[in-house]
Design an enzyme around this catalytic site. Structure first.
Site, mmCIF file in Angstrom:
data_model
loop_
_atom_site.group_PDB
_atom_site.id
_atom_site.type_symbol
_atom_site.label_atom_id
_atom_site.label_comp_id
_atom_site.label_asym_id
_atom_site.label_seq_id
_atom_site.Cartn_x
_atom_site.Cartn_y
_atom_site.Cartn_z
ATOM 1 N N CYS A 125 34.483 50.236 25.120
ATOM 2 C CA CYS A 125 33.312 50.981 24.705
ATOM 3 C C CYS A 125 33.150 52.199 25.613
ATOM 4 C CB CYS A 125 32.111 50.058 24.798
ATOM 5 S SG CYS A 125 30.856 50.547 23.681
ATOM 6 N N GLU A 126 34.093 53.118 25.499
ATOM 7 C CA GLU A 126 34.161 54.252 26.420
ATOM 8 C C GLU A 126 35.029 55.299 25.743
ATOM 9 O OE1 GLU A 126 32.666 55.101 30.048
ATOM 10 O OE2 GLU A 126 32.958 52.973 29.671
#
Ligand SMILES: Cc1ncc(COP(=O)(O)O)c(C=O)c1O
Length: 468
Positions: free
Chosen positions: A393-394
Site C-alpha cells: 500500500c505504497e
C-alpha cells in the site's frame, strides 16, 4: 522490432528478444529449456513456484560457491605475486544464513558480521570465531562482550569510545583482542563515480588526520593488538579509481604507523559492483585483485616497507548474482501518462506481482534498477515497456522501474527478477504483514529450503495481544 516507449529511461533499449537471459545478470546455471521455461540449476521455475509458492528467493548454490572461490583465488594469486597474502571476508550483511556461512567458509573466506545477530548466525553455522570480524559504529556492550568471549578474529573499532569498551572486555576475558581502526578516508564512491573530499560528513570511522592519535590510544592498551587500518568507501562501485584513491590515502598513514609498532594488515573493505541490468558493466574481480595488489606493492616500494596482508570484505559480488526472485503476476493495468513539456501521452503498463518492497526494498530505497523476464514460458509477442509494481500500500512500491517484457504478459505468469541475492532478504520486512518469503537453494536439479518463509501464524505469534 517494436519502437521504444518515450517513458523508457534512456539507458533501456528495446530488446530484439525479450526472452533472452543476459549471462552477466542471471546466475551461471540459469537457462531456458526447449519448452521456453526458465530452469535454474536443473529445476524449472514453475516447479519451484508450485513447491514453495511465490514470492521465493531462488539461490543458485554453485554460482555463489564459485564466486566465493573465484574471489579468494584471484586475491591469493595476485597477493602471492607481490610477496604477500590476502584475507577475504564475506560481508554477511548482504545475506547470511547458516548454509551461506558454510558455503563461503568452505570456499576459504572469513565472515564479516555487523551485529550480534549476524555473529550468532555465523557461530550457529559452526564457523570458527577466529574467522569472524565484527563491525559497527555502535556495537552494544553486550555485543562487544560476546564477540570477545567467543574469540572473534578482529573487531573494527569505529570511535574513540570503543577503545575503552573493547579493551575492558578483553581484559575481563583475559584475552588480547586484535582490532582494526575504521578510517573515514574522505573517499566516497558510488556507481560510476567517486568523490574524494578532505572530510566526509558521515557516521563511520575516524578522520584520516586523527588516526595517529587514536592508534596511539589503542597501542597503550595491553589487552588490544592493533592489526591495522580499515576503509570501506561505498557499495556497487564500478570504477577502480575510488579504491585506488582510498588505498593510496590509507597507505601513507599505514606507513607512518609502522614507525610506532607493528601494522600487519590493511583492510580495504568491499563494494565491488554487479550487473543488475544488461547495461551494467562491473569490474572483473581478477582485475580488481590485480589492481589492489599493484597499488599496495607500489605503495610498499615507495615507502620502503613490507607489503601488508590485505583484507577485503565483498558481500554483493559474492551472493548478489546467485539469486533470482520469482513472483506471480496478479494484475495488469495500462496507465496513460503525460509526457513532460508536451501535450502527448504514452502508456505505461503496470504489472503487479505478489511481493514488492517487503522482499526487495532497494528500488524504493535507492531507486535501484533491476531487470525481469517471464520465466514460465517464452513468448513471440513484441516487447512492451512495463513497470513491475509490488502489492504494498505504497505508490513507491516498485520492483522493477522499467523493463521491456513480451507484450502478452498476463496474470498467472511467473516473473523472475535476477541478481536479488544481496540486500534483498537481508533487508526484507513484514510491511503490510506480508511474511518474508522462503530462500530456496537449487543445485544439480535438487531444490531445498535454506530459510523457511514466514507464515501469518509466525507474524501473529509475536503479537502479545492475540487471545487464544
Ligand atoms: C564495512 C563494510 N564492509 C563491506 C561491505 C560490503 O559491501 P558490498 O556488499 O557492496 O561488497 C559493506 C556494505 O555496506 C560495509 O559497510
Amino acid at each position: 522490432m517494436s519502437s521504444s516507449n518515450p517513458l523508457a529511461p534512456s539507458w533501456l533499449a528495446v530488446p530484439n528478444d525479450a526472452n533472452v537471459l543476459p549471462s552477466a545478470v542471471w546466475s551461471q546455471n540459469t537457462t531456458r529449456d526447449v519448452s521456453g521455461e526458465v530452469v535454474i540449476a536443473g529445476v524449472g521455475a514453475s516447479t519451484i513456484a508450485q513447491r514453495f509458492g511465490t514470492p521465493v528467493y531462488v539461490v543458485d548454490e554453485a554460482d555463489a560457491r564459485t564466486r566465493a572461490l573465484t574471489i579468494r583465488s584471484a586475491f591469493d594469486r595476485e597477493f602471492a605475486r607481490v610477496g604477500s597474502s590476502a584475507k577475504v571476508y564475506y560481508a554477511g550483511k548482504a545475506f547470511l544464513c547458516t548454509e551461506v556461512a558454510r558455503w563461503v567458509t568452505e570456499a576459504g573466506l572469513n565472515i564479516d558480521v555487523a551485529s550480534g545477530g549476524e555473529m550468532a548466525v555465523a557461530l550457529a553455522a559452526g564457523v570458527d570465531a577466529g574467522r569472524l570480524g565484527l563491525h559497527g559504529n555502535n556495537k552494544s556492550l553486550a555485543e562487544i562482550d560476546r564477540a570477545v568471549a567467543a574469540g572473534v578474529g578482529a573487531i573494527v573499532i569505529d570511535s574513540v569510545i570503543e577503545i575503552e569498551r573493547v579493551a575492558e572486555a578483553a581484559a575481563r576475558h583475559g584475552r588480547i583482542q586484535p582490532v582494526r581502526l575504521r578510517i573515514n578516508s574522505g573517499v566516497h564512491a558510488s556507481t560510476h563515480e567517486y568523490l574524494a573530499t578532505a572530510r566526509e560528513d558521515q557516521k563511520f570511522g575516524i578522520p584520516l588526520a586523527d588516526a595517529p592519535g587514536v592508534v596511539a590510544l589503542i597501542r597503550e592498551r595491553e589487552s588490544l593488538r592493533f592489526l591495522g587500518l580499515h576503509s570501506h568507501i561505498g557499495s556497487q562501485i564500478f570504477e577502480s579509481d575510488g579504491f585506488a584513491e582510498a588505498a593510496h590515502r590509507l597507505f601513507g598513514l599505514h606507513a607512518r604507523l609502522l614507525e610506532g609498532g607493528e601494522v600487519p594488515e590493511l583492510n580495504l573493505g568491499g563494494g565491488f559492483g554487479i550487473a543488475y541490468t544488461s547495461v551494467d558493466d562491473p569490474l572483473d574481480i581478477t582485475e580488481i585483485a590485480r589492481r589492489f595488489a599493484d597499488i599496495v606493492s607500489e605503495g610498499a616500494t615507495e615507502f620502503g616497507i613490507p607489503v601488508p596482508v590485505v583484507a577485503i570484505e565483498p558481500g554483493r559480488s559474492v551472493i548478489g548474482p546467485s539469486t533470482t526472485t520469482l513472483y506471480e503476476v496478479g494484475t495488469i493495468k495500462d496507465v496513460e501518462v503525460s509526457l513532460p513539456d508536451s501535450a502527448a501521452t504514452a502508456v505505461r503498463r503496470y504489472v503487479s506481482v505478489d511481493g514488492g518492497m517487503s522482499d526487495n526494498i532497494r528500488p524504493s530505497l535507492y531507486g535501484a534498477n533491476y531487470s525481469a523476464r517471464i520465466v514460465n514460458r517464452a513468448s513471440e509477442a513484441s516487447p512492451a515497456l512495463v513497470r513491475v509494481a509490488g502489492k504494498h500500500c505504497e505508490s513507491g512500491d516498485i520492483v522493477v522501474h522499467a523493463e521491456y517484457l513480451p507484450g502478452d504478459v498476463t496474470p498467472g505468469d511467473l516473473l523472475g527478477v535476477p541478481a536479488t541475492g544481496a540486500y534483498g532478504w537481508a533487508m526484507a520486512s513484514n510491511y503490510n504483514y506480508l511474511g518474508r518469503p522462503p530462500v530456496v537453494a537449487v543445485r544439480d536439479g535438487v531444490a531445498r529450503v535454506i530459510v523457511r518463509g514466514e507464515t501469518e501464524d509466525d507474524l501473529l505469534s509475536r503479537d502479545a495481544g492475540v487471545r487464544p
